[in-house]
Write a protein that holds these residues in place. Structure first.
Motif, PDB file in Angstrom:
ATOM      1  N   ALA A 192       0.806  -1.219   0.000  1.00 56.48           N
ATOM      2  CA  ALA A 192       0.000   0.000   0.000  1.00 56.48           C
ATOM      3  C   ALA A 192       0.842   1.273   0.000  1.00 56.48           C
ATOM      4  CB  ALA A 192      -0.933   0.007   1.208  1.00 56.48           C
ATOM      5  N   ALA A 193       2.101   1.186   0.414  1.00 57.44           N
ATOM      6  CA  ALA A 193       2.937   2.381   0.525  1.00 57.44           C
ATOM      7  C   ALA A 193       3.080   3.105  -0.810  1.00 57.44           C
ATOM      8  CB  ALA A 193       4.308   2.008   1.078  1.00 57.44           C
ATOM      9  N   GLN A 194       3.016   2.373  -1.897  1.00 60.12           N
ATOM     10  CA  GLN A 194       3.152   3.000  -3.211  1.00 60.12           C
ATOM     11  C   GLN A 194       1.913   3.819  -3.593  1.00 60.12           C
ATOM     12  OE1 GLN A 194       3.199  -0.053  -6.362  1.00 60.12           O
ATOM     13  NE2 GLN A 194       2.399  -1.481  -4.845  1.00 60.12           N
ATOM     14  N   ARG A 195       0.829   3.650  -2.824  1.00 61.55           N
ATOM     15  CA  ARG A 195      -0.405   4.398  -3.106  1.00 61.55           C
ATOM     16  C   ARG A 195      -0.572   5.602  -2.174  1.00 61.55           C
ATOM     17  NH1 ARG A 195      -2.082  -0.997  -3.175  1.00 61.55           N
ATOM     18  NH2 ARG A 195      -3.350  -0.819  -1.262  1.00 61.55           N
ATOM     19  N   ALA A 196       0.482   5.935  -1.443  1.00 65.04           N
ATOM     20  CA  ALA A 196       0.438   7.074  -0.525  1.00 65.04           C
ATOM     21  C   ALA A 196       1.193   8.256  -1.113  1.00 65.04           C
ATOM     22  CB  ALA A 196       1.034   6.687   0.821  1.00 65.04           C
ATOM     23  N   ARG A 197       0.700   9.444  -0.804  1.00 56.96           N
ATOM     24  CA  ARG A 197       1.342  10.682  -1.248  1.00 56.96           C
ATOM     25  C   ARG A 197       1.415  11.635  -0.063  1.00 56.96           C
ATOM     26  NH1 ARG A 197      -1.162  15.207  -4.081  1.00 56.96           N
ATOM     27  NH2 ARG A 197      -3.070  13.958  -4.103  1.00 56.96           N
ATOM     28  N   LEU A 198       2.603  12.168   0.204  1.00 52.73           N
ATOM     29  CA  LEU A 198       2.819  13.039   1.355  1.00 52.73           C
ATOM     30  C   LEU A 198       3.346  14.389   0.866  1.00 52.73           C
ATOM     31  CD1 LEU A 198       3.098  13.700   4.342  1.00 52.73           C
ATOM     32  CD2 LEU A 198       5.159  12.277   4.410  1.00 52.73           C
ATOM     33  N   VAL A 199       2.643  15.466   1.219  1.00 49.86           N
ATOM     34  CA  VAL A 199       3.003  16.787   0.716  1.00 49.86           C
ATOM     35  C   VAL A 199       3.163  17.777   1.861  1.00 49.86           C
ATOM     36  CG1 VAL A 199       1.909  16.438  -1.519  1.00 49.86           C
ATOM     37  CG2 VAL A 199       0.577  17.414   0.357  1.00 49.86           C
ATOM     38  N   ASN A 200       4.018  18.772   1.643  1.00 51.87           N
ATOM     39  CA  ASN A 200       4.303  19.819   2.621  1.00 51.87           C
ATOM     40  C   ASN A 200       3.363  21.007   2.361  1.00 51.87           C
ATOM     41  OD1 ASN A 200       7.180  21.931   3.358  1.00 51.87           O
ATOM     42  ND2 ASN A 200       5.514  21.275   4.669  1.00 51.87           N
ATOM     43  N   ARG A 201       2.095  20.830   2.772  1.00 48.97           N
ATOM     44  CA  ARG A 201       1.084  21.851   2.532  1.00 48.97           C
ATOM     45  C   ARG A 201       0.085  21.840   3.677  1.00 48.97           C
ATOM     46  NH1 ARG A 201      -1.531  21.981  -3.299  1.00 48.97           N
ATOM     47  NH2 ARG A 201      -1.850  24.116  -2.590  1.00 48.97           N
ATOM     48  N   SER A 202      -0.742  22.871   3.736  1.00 54.31           N
ATOM     49  CA  SER A 202      -1.853  22.835   4.687  1.00 54.31           C
ATOM     50  C   SER A 202      -2.925  21.899   4.152  1.00 54.31           C
ATOM     51  CB  SER A 202      -2.448  24.234   4.881  1.00 54.31           C
ATOM     52  OG  SER A 202      -3.267  24.586   3.783  1.00 54.31           O
ATOM     53  N   LEU A 203      -3.696  21.320   5.052  1.00 59.99           N
ATOM     54  CA  LEU A 203      -4.750  20.396   4.638  1.00 59.99           C
ATOM     55  C   LEU A 203      -5.791  21.107   3.780  1.00 59.99           C
ATOM     56  CD1 LEU A 203      -6.032  17.618   4.755  1.00 59.99           C
ATOM     57  CD2 LEU A 203      -7.051  18.227   6.957  1.00 59.99           C
ATOM     58  N   THR A 204      -6.143  22.319   4.150  1.00 65.16           N
ATOM     59  CA  THR A 204      -7.156  23.054   3.386  1.00 65.16           C
ATOM     60  C   THR A 204      -6.704  23.286   1.952  1.00 65.16           C
ATOM     61  OG1 THR A 204      -7.872  24.163   5.419  1.00 65.16           O
ATOM     62  CG2 THR A 204      -8.547  25.156   3.336  1.00 65.16           C
ATOM     63  N   ASP A 205      -5.458  23.712   1.774  1.00 66.41           N
ATOM     64  CA  ASP A 205      -4.944  23.965   0.427  1.00 66.41           C
ATOM     65  C   ASP A 205      -4.846  22.682  -0.383  1.00 66.41           C
ATOM     66  OD1 ASP A 205      -4.773  26.626   1.026  1.00 66.41           O
ATOM     67  OD2 ASP A 205      -2.606  26.625   1.364  1.00 66.41           O
ATOM     68  N   ALA A 206      -4.426  21.607   0.261  1.00 59.69           N
ATOM     69  CA  ALA A 206      -4.303  20.340  -0.455  1.00 59.69           C
ATOM     70  C   ALA A 206      -5.669  19.825  -0.903  1.00 59.69           C
ATOM     71  CB  ALA A 206      -3.610  19.305   0.428  1.00 59.69           C
ATOM     72  N   LEU A 207      -6.674  19.941  -0.040  1.00 55.96           N
ATOM     73  CA  LEU A 207      -8.016  19.472  -0.403  1.00 55.96           C
ATOM     74  C   LEU A 207      -8.626  20.314  -1.516  1.00 55.96           C
ATOM     75  CD1 LEU A 207      -9.617  18.622   3.067  1.00 55.96           C
ATOM     76  CD2 LEU A 207      -8.876  17.019   1.289  1.00 55.96           C
ATOM     77  N   ALA A 208      -8.261  21.572  -1.609  1.00 55.69           N
ATOM     78  CA  ALA A 208      -8.820  22.457  -2.640  1.00 55.69           C
ATOM     79  C   ALA A 208      -8.507  21.956  -4.044  1.00 55.69           C
ATOM     80  CB  ALA A 208      -8.292  23.880  -2.445  1.00 55.69           C
ATOM     81  N   GLU A 209      -7.478  21.119  -4.186  1.00 59.18           N
ATOM     82  CA  GLU A 209      -7.104  20.597  -5.499  1.00 59.18           C
ATOM     83  C   GLU A 209      -7.624  19.182  -5.742  1.00 59.18           C
ATOM     84  OE1 GLU A 209      -2.890  20.954  -5.791  1.00 59.18           O
ATOM     85  OE2 GLU A 209      -2.915  23.157  -5.744  1.00 59.18           O
ATOM     86  N   GLU A 210      -8.393  18.644  -4.798  1.00 57.32           N
ATOM     87  CA  GLU A 210      -8.929  17.293  -4.945  1.00 57.32           C
ATOM     88  C   GLU A 210     -10.341  17.332  -5.527  1.00 57.32           C
ATOM     89  OE1 GLU A 210      -7.133  14.401  -4.288  1.00 57.32           O
ATOM     90  OE2 GLU A 210      -5.527  15.899  -4.178  1.00 57.32           O
ATOM     91  N   PRO A 211     -10.749  16.284  -6.255  1.00 59.31           N
ATOM     92  CA  PRO A 211     -12.087  16.265  -6.858  1.00 59.31           C
ATOM     93  C   PRO A 211     -13.204  16.227  -5.817  1.00 59.31           C
ATOM     94  CG  PRO A 211     -10.633  14.605  -7.838  1.00 59.31           C
ATOM     95  CD  PRO A 211      -9.943  15.110  -6.617  1.00 59.31           C
ATOM     96  N   GLU A 212     -14.366  16.677  -6.201  1.00 57.22           N
ATOM     97  CA  GLU A 212     -15.534  16.611  -5.331  1.00 57.22           C
ATOM     98  C   GLU A 212     -15.902  15.154  -5.038  1.00 57.22           C
ATOM     99  OE1 GLU A 212     -18.871  18.795  -6.704  1.00 57.22           O
ATOM    100  OE2 GLU A 212     -17.776  20.678  -6.980  1.00 57.22           O
ATOM    101  N   ALA A 213     -16.421  14.923  -3.838  1.00 60.58           N
ATOM    102  CA  ALA A 213     -16.967  13.629  -3.422  1.00 60.58           C
ATOM    103  C   ALA A 213     -15.993  12.470  -3.658  1.00 60.58           C
ATOM    104  CB  ALA A 213     -18.288  13.362  -4.142  1.00 60.58           C
ATOM    105  N   SER A 214     -14.698  12.730  -3.441  1.00 66.61           N
ATOM    106  CA  SER A 214     -13.695  11.715  -3.777  1.00 66.61           C
ATOM    107  C   SER A 214     -13.040  11.050  -2.563  1.00 66.61           C
ATOM    108  CB  SER A 214     -12.585  12.358  -4.623  1.00 66.61           C
ATOM    109  OG  SER A 214     -11.937  13.400  -3.899  1.00 66.61           O
ATOM    110  N   LYS A 215     -13.305  11.551  -1.347  1.00 60.96           N
ATOM    111  CA  LYS A 215     -12.611  11.058  -0.165  1.00 60.96           C
ATOM    112  C   LYS A 215     -13.586  10.375   0.802  1.00 60.96           C
ATOM    113  CE  LYS A 215      -8.966  12.962  -1.886  1.00 60.96           C
ATOM    114  NZ  LYS A 215      -7.984  12.121  -2.627  1.00 60.96           N
ATOM    115  N   HIS A 216     -13.063   9.357   1.468  1.00 59.90           N
ATOM    116  CA  HIS A 216     -13.929   8.550   2.343  1.00 59.90           C
ATOM    117  C   HIS A 216     -13.563   8.623   3.814  1.00 59.90           C
ATOM    118  CE1 HIS A 216     -13.927   6.788  -1.741  1.00 59.90           C
ATOM    119  NE2 HIS A 216     -15.201   6.590  -1.519  1.00 59.90           N
ATOM    120  N   GLY A 217     -12.363   9.064   4.135  1.00 55.28           N
ATOM    121  CA  GLY A 217     -11.951   9.154   5.526  1.00 55.28           C
ATOM    122  C   GLY A 217     -10.950  10.271   5.719  1.00 55.28           C
TER     123      GLY A 217
END
Length: 370
Positions: free
Chosen positions: A262-287
């Motif tokens: 599963a480690a290959q499916r993880a992405r770690l970024v040096n950003r605020s959570l709010t800014d990172a989520l702003a670039e994610e698609p709608e209705a795409s996250k489950h947890g």
């Protein structure tokens, strides 16, 4: 570096999140322990964020090691014992060639002739702001005549309770402990900012001493030492040498292959959570796992974060977080039209709070997307 091992129980998190192979998760990385443990449940993806470049470098080190170390034994030597001389060679041979340039530069920066990565040959859990705070707490305890070794030899909860009552509780009546604990700067080593300190004190009617005493009692007395790696970190400054159950999930042998995959499916970024989520698609996250980060936020920051969480949340998504105080901090601070799209899961929140082995938080909270 603040945390080399974070203080939120990943087993509690994973139970509340009910992670499935189809789930896309979002979390705050901190020291990376929970991020790595979530991956043992084999989610479809994991987006981790952190504002600390040091935490990002540590998390990426763990992700690379999970994929590149030859076996669990050497992976555990690196992050479990974290004090073996051979870890330096293992870094150079197995991890460094696969690290991004920023993380590699962080670990290979030299100070007084030593590369930063060499902390993994000296006991990395003794480093960072939290590690040094725990070291200072050990010094204060020794000055108060307390030796933690008899506690680590306890075999029953009754023996742990007796040690707390006879040896630890009286420390809170001493003037040095009261003097230090009642100063906000003293607890910053635990990652407790002034706003969170005030929430702790509110649970003690303005006095933080009874709150700290009770939370230490929970850490010492609520769970057997054979199962509680947080207590070992607090009183041994490392994981238990002979208790395989007293480990975070990502370090347990039976989870290593799932973690590696599963480690290959993880992405770690040096950003605020709010800014990172702003670039994610709608209705795409489950947890979403927010740790205790919201205790640091003002109302405007909370509102911006929850707008992005609500926008990106799939139907039935779950948000978990902890608070320094016992009460939920969202009602009245996040707009009703946003918070109204979520349901507070009282039963899961209370169950998670009771089961949390780290014991230092006042509340564990679970929200479900309507």
């Amino acid at each position: 570096m603040v945390y080399t091992q974070i203080w939120e129980d990943p087993v509690v998190d994973m139970t509340a999140l009910a992670i499935k192979p189809s789930h896309n998760l979002v979390c705050i990385a901190s020291g990376g322990c929970n991020m790595m443990s979530y991956l043992t449940a084999s989610p479809a993806s994991l987006l981790a964020v952190d504002l600390s470049p040091a935490h990002v470098a540590l998390g990426r080190l763990k992700l690379a090691a999970a994929q590149q170390m030859p076996d669990h034994e050497r992976f555990y030597e690196f992050f479990g014992h974290a004090d073996r001389p051979a870890n330096l060679r293992r870094y150079d041979q197995h991890i460094a060639p696969h690290l991004d340039s920023t993380s590699r530069a962080y670990w290979e920066t030299r100070s007084l002739g030593h590369r930063r990565i060499e902390v993994f040959t000296k006991g990395v859990h003794r480093y960072g702001l939290l590690g040094r705070f725990i070291g200072a707490a050990h010094l204060v305890a020794r000055l108060g005549g307390v030796d933690f070794r008899p506690l680590l030899e306890c075999r029953t909860l009754a023996e742990q309770q007796r040690f707390f009552d006879e040896r630890l509780a009286p420390l809170f009546d001493s003037w040095p402990v009261q003097f230090l604990a009642r100063r906000r700067a003293s607890l910053f080593g635990l990652g407790i900012p002034p706003a969170q300190y005030d929430k702790l004190a509110a649970d003690g009617n303005g006095d933080v001493i009874p709150v700290l005493r009770e939370r230490l009692r929970r850490l010492v007395c609520r769970f057997p030492l054979s199962e509680n790696y947080f207590a070992w970190q607090a009183f041994h400054r490392g994981y238990a040498p002979t208790e395989p159950r007293a480990l975070p999930p990502y370090l347990q042998r039976e989870n290593f292959e799932a973690l590696r995959d599963a480690a290959q499916r993880a992405r770690l970024v040096n950003r605020s959570l709010t800014d990172a989520l702003a670039e994610e698609p709608e209705a795409s996250k489950h947890g979403y796992s927010l740790l205790d980060a919201q205790d640091w936020m003002n109302d405007e920051q909370l509102g911006a974060l929850w707008r992005q969480i609500t926008r990106t949340a799939a139907r039935g998504a779950t948000v978990i977080f902890r608070t320094g105080g016992s009460t939920d901090i969202l009602p009245g601070r996040v707009r009703a039209d946003i918070l109204g799209r979520w349901t507070y899961d009282c039963e899961a929140s209370e169950t998670g709070f009771r089961a949390d082995r780290s014991a230092i938080y006042g509340g564990f909270h679970v929200y479900r997307r309507r």
